[in-house]
Scaffold this active site. Structure first.
Site, PDB file in Angstrom:
ATOM      1  N   HIS A   1       3.667   6.964   5.134  1.00 47.17           N
ATOM      2  CA  HIS A   1       2.485   7.652   5.658  1.00 47.17           C
ATOM      3  C   HIS A   1       1.681   6.862   6.695  1.00 47.17           C
ATOM      4  CE1 HIS A   1       0.129   5.343   2.646  1.00 47.17           C
ATOM      5  NE2 HIS A   1      -0.872   5.548   3.479  1.00 47.17           N
TER       6      HIS A   1
ATOM      7  N   HIS B   1       0.825  -1.222   0.000  1.00 44.74           N
ATOM      8  CA  HIS B   1       0.000   0.000   0.000  1.00 44.74           C
ATOM      9  C   HIS B   1       0.858   1.272   0.000  1.00 44.74           C
ATOM     10  CE1 HIS B   1      -2.949   2.993   1.056  1.00 44.74           C
ATOM     11  NE2 HIS B   1      -2.442   3.135   2.265  1.00 44.74           N
TER      12      HIS B   1
ATOM     13  N   GLU C   1       0.585   5.638  12.395  1.00 42.96           N
ATOM     14  CA  GLU C   1      -0.746   5.194  12.795  1.00 42.96           C
ATOM     15  C   GLU C   1      -0.789   3.683  13.028  1.00 42.96           C
ATOM     16  OE1 GLU C   1      -3.093   7.207  13.485  1.00 42.96           O
ATOM     17  OE2 GLU C   1      -4.833   5.895  13.694  1.00 42.96           O
ATOM     18  N   ASP C   2      -0.113   2.951  12.179  1.00 38.40           N
ATOM     19  CA  ASP C   2      -0.330   1.499  12.184  1.00 38.40           C
ATOM     20  C   ASP C   2       0.829   0.673  12.723  1.00 38.40           C
ATOM     21  OD1 ASP C   2      -2.777   1.985  11.088  1.00 38.40           O
ATOM     22  OD2 ASP C   2      -2.149   1.672   9.017  1.00 38.40           O
TER      23      ASP C   2
ATOM     24  N   ASP D   1     -24.319  15.157 -25.027  1.00 36.00           N
ATOM     25  CA  ASP D   1     -22.911  15.563 -24.921  1.00 36.00           C
ATOM     26  C   ASP D   1     -22.112  14.626 -24.029  1.00 36.00           C
ATOM     27  OD1 ASP D   1     -24.214  16.310 -22.680  1.00 36.00           O
ATOM     28  OD2 ASP D   1     -23.435  18.350 -22.600  1.00 36.00           O
TER      29      ASP D   1
ATOM     30  N   ASP E   1      -3.157   8.393  -1.072  1.00 36.02           N
ATOM     31  CA  ASP E   1      -3.533   7.321  -0.142  1.00 36.02           C
ATOM     32  C   ASP E   1      -4.990   6.921  -0.375  1.00 36.02           C
ATOM     33  OD1 ASP E   1      -3.565   5.657   2.196  1.00 36.02           O
ATOM     34  OD2 ASP E   1      -4.351   7.333   3.372  1.00 36.02           O
TER      35      ASP E   1
HETATM   36 MN    MN Z   1      -2.778   4.565   3.919  1.00 34.37          MN
END
Ligand code: MN
Length: 741
Positions: A93, A69, A97-98, A280, A160
């Site tokens: 990134h 990712h 957080e993870d 269109d 992301d």
């Molecule tokens: Mn991410």
């Protein structure tokens, strides 16, 4: 097997945008090289390895290693033409957080800039968007932009989100809907704001695919059908465009583009039409080398086909807010079907597709000297609202403070509100509801109790605590910053004060009326009062009462104007209703003080001032304890004036026949009739003259000594004053000592 079958039946179509499979670090390097940027390969490799190590065995919902990712996000950033720093942030990134990585560690490894940017991306991800209305969505978008502080944080966040949308099929249906909506309402519009229309289209089409699979499928088959049927006609148009432009000597690339699915879907829904009525869906694009050629090409198009009135737009002369530039015109084909032609230069075409990303490349090509142009461009692009002192410094740091005067805060339910910088929880409370402000006793910000004057920050979640008994206080005005909160508090204070004044005024007027045995009803609705109000410039009875209550108008003055002389002449002897009521409640008692007009009230001398017999006193009806008696000089009396209805006249008790003889010595001019005038005054004031003596000790001067019976000190003072007021009197003295006979 079962899973695979279910997946196939659920999405017969493939997602409209798919990730490039098997992205590797070298692919990223390749893209960076293509954009013509210098970059540190070794450093990026270190960044990648760090991310790989941190994410370790983590897996994505797809079953792939997690690091695919960030790798993909970094790839998208490189593909869009962003620089090494953006790519590195893309790789990192998710580590804060993870994984167990800390900001300090990141800073030590890769420097403060990277650590700050990764931290920024992480923080943005923490704002939880709850779907509401368009205003809420716009506020949330501003919050995202405002909390970024650096435009690169937004770019990474968008990449992301794009990759997450590309791989959304692996998530549970609930998550798909939530993320799809957030993409549609928050991230796609932000991409558009930054001019990145291709990214916006990708995000929208992916969201459309997951949120409305049936509609997506129907639209897809109808559009394909339409394209098939219209193929010959559209080739004819392209060919003719080519030919006409060549004949006019204009060099141009001609292509035709299918409108994005979500854009078609929105248009059909907005206009309530069926796809058969949509003409269109294809737009023809003419890309030229210069602006001059754009206008020349426009002339050619309008000569070849008849333009549809009102469908010509010149965004070259008037660029869109996100700096999109192009000429749009709709013309009628030979078979009478309208189609759109877009005419623009190559540079405009690039900007139209990629927005800020195109700008990045443009900047990379000319590293110096274009700062001012870039600033204007970027500032307009993101709807910059503030002047920047030093544009170059702003650009070099890419620091943004898009909304320097605002903060965005949440309710616990996820509603987001805009407030001015420096706003407090109390401002927030008043923003939501006036009553929430009025009864506010405290606030929790992000779960912690804070003082009411705390300044709020972006993304704060605020819980207001109330109590029904709480009312606004004047010192709130010293720290709230919104004009709404200020005016609500002021309003409340004024209304409350006026209400109190009106109540006081009403009672004062009623008491005055009772003296004349009149009821308030008789005058409050009457003609004469109405006239009086007009003459005094008063709007209503309420105004009148509050003026009386504020002490600006005496009730007696009003009655003099509104009542007849004979009405005024009737003096009531009975005590007022309140006094009667109190008298009934209270036990009889003996006391040195009596209440005038009602001798049977329990009285006691107030402890605060301990009035002495003979001193001027005043009584107040207490709640259940009788009448407290104060000296008129007592400071508590002034506070008690707030309750004039409880005031009651009292005097020192005495025997009815008890009088005190005193001698007054009066010095006068030697005038005829002086003696008569003095005795007349004394008699009028109820003084009984026991003895009087007049003499003229020298020419022009009179001396009168009088022994007079008085009831108390007050009586004496009244008498002295009255005598001093008689013309020709020079001085009135009390002779102390024995009083003759
Ligand atoms: Mn991410």
């Amino acid at each position: 097997m079962a899973t695979a079958r279910r997946r196939r039946s659920r999405n017969r179509l493939k997602p409209p945008v798919e990730p490039r499979s098997g992205v590797e670090l070298d692919d990223i390097f390749q893209r960076l090289r293509e954009s013509g940027r210098a970059f540190d390969e070794e450093r990026l490799r270190r960044v990648y390895e760090y991310s790989l190590a941190k994410h370790g065995d983590q897996m994505r919902a797809s079953g792939e290693p997690y690091v695919t990712h960030p790798l993909h996000v970094a790839y998208l950033l490189a593909e869009l033409g962003f620089d090494e720093v953006c790519v590195a942030v893309g790789l990192l990134h998710d580590v804060l957080e993870d994984t167990l990585a800390e900001r300090d560690e990141l800073r030590d490894e890769f420097g403060e800039e990277l650590a700050r940017l990764v931290d920024g991306v992480t923080k943005i991800g923490r704002h939880a968007y709850v779907q509401r209305n368009e205003v809420q969505a716009e506020t949330f978008r501003k919050l995202i932009l405002a909390s970024a502080e650096d435009i690169r944080v937004i770019l990474v966040k968008l990449a992301d989100r794009l990759h997450n949308m590309m791989t959304l099929e692996h998530l549970e249906p609930e998550s798909r809907v939530r993320i799809g909506r957030e993409t549609l309402e928050i991230y796609a519009p932000i991409a558009l704001r930054l001019g990145m229309s291709r990214l916006q289209g990708d995000l929208q089409d992916l969201a459309f695919y997951y949120l409305y699979p049936k509609q997506f499928e129907t639209l897809d088959s109808r559009v394909k059908e339409k394209l098939k049927i219209g193929r010959t006609a559209s080739r004819k148009i392209s060919d003719r465009l080519q030919k006409e432009l060549a004949e006019a000597g204009i060099e141009a690339d001609i292509s035709s583009r299918l409108k994005r699915y979500y854009s078609i879907f929105s248009k059909l829904r907005r206009q309530g039409i069926d796809i058969s009525q949509l003409y269109d869906y294809l737009a023809y694009r003419v890309v030229t080398g210069s602006i001059r050629d754009c206008y020349a090409a426009l002339g050619v198009v309008h000569q070849a086909w008849r333009p549809v009135p009102g469908r010509f737009k010149d965004y070259i002369a008037m660029p869109k807010p996100n700096l999109y530039q192009s000429i749009h015109t709709t013309v009628l084909s030979d078979s009478g079907q309208p189609f759109e032609v877009q005419i623009r230069t190559q540079e405009m075409d690039l900007v139209a597709e990629e927005g800020i990303a195109a700008h990045w490349r443009y900047k990379a090509g000319r590293e110096t000297g274009t700062g001012d142009h870039n600033i204007v461009w970027l500032r307009q692009l993101i709807d910059w609202q503030q002047e920047v002192d030093d544009p170059r410094a702003f650009m070099s740091a890419l620091k943004i403070d898009l909304y320097p005067h605002e903060v965005y805060c949440f309710t616990p339910k996820g509603d987001v509100f805009t407030l001015p910088r420096g706003a407090t929880p109390l401002d927030f409370a008043y923003k939501i509801h006036t009553d929430l402000g009025h009864h506010c006793v405290g606030a929790r910000v992000n779960g912690k109790l804070v003082p009411l004057k705390t300044a709020l920050r972006n993304g704060d979640i605020i819980e207001i605590r109330t109590s029904p008994g709480r009312v606004p206080s004047r010192d709130w005005l010293s720290f709230v910053v919104t004009s709404r909160a200020k005016s609500k508090i002021r309003n409340w204070l004024n209304t409350e004060q006026k209400k109190r004044a009106m109540e006081i005024g009403r009672r004062m007027l009623e008491r005055e009326l009772r003296k004349h045995k009149l009821s308030p009803k008789k005058i409050l609705g009457g003609q004469r009062l109405a006239k009086y109000l007009v003459s005094e410039g008063l709007a209503s009875n309420e105004d009148l009462l509050s003026r009386i209550g504020f002490g600006k108008l005496a009730p007696r003055v009003v009655l003099d104007r509104v009542l007849d002389a004979e009405q005024l002449a009737v003096e009531a002897e009975a005590p007022g209703a309140l006094r009667q009521a109190v008298a009934k409640m209270l036990p009889f008692g003996s006391s040195p003080v009596t209440v005038r007009g009602s001798g049977d009230l329990l009285t006691f001398l107030a402890k605060c001032c301990n009035p002495l017999p003979g001193e001027e006193i005043v009584g107040y009806i207490t709640r259940g304890r009788g009448v407290s008696v104060h000296s008129v000089e007592c400071s508590n009396v002034k506070n008690l004036l707030y309750h004039p209805d409880r005031e009651i006249e009292v005097e020192w008790a005495r025997q009815d026949d008890e009088v005190f003889p005193i001698m007054l010595s009066i010095e006068t001019e030697d005038e005829p009739g002086m003696l008569a005038r003095l005795t007349e005054v004394i008699a009028r004031l109820g003084g009984n003259i026991r003895h009087i003596e007049a003499a003229a000790p020298e020419p022009g001067r009179g001396q009168i000594d009088v022994v007079v019976e008085v009831r108390n000190r007050r009586h004496l003072e009244k008498l002295r004053q009255a005598l001093r007021g008689v013309s020709g009197v020079r001085e009135v003295d009390r002779r102390m000592g024995g009083v003759a006979g």
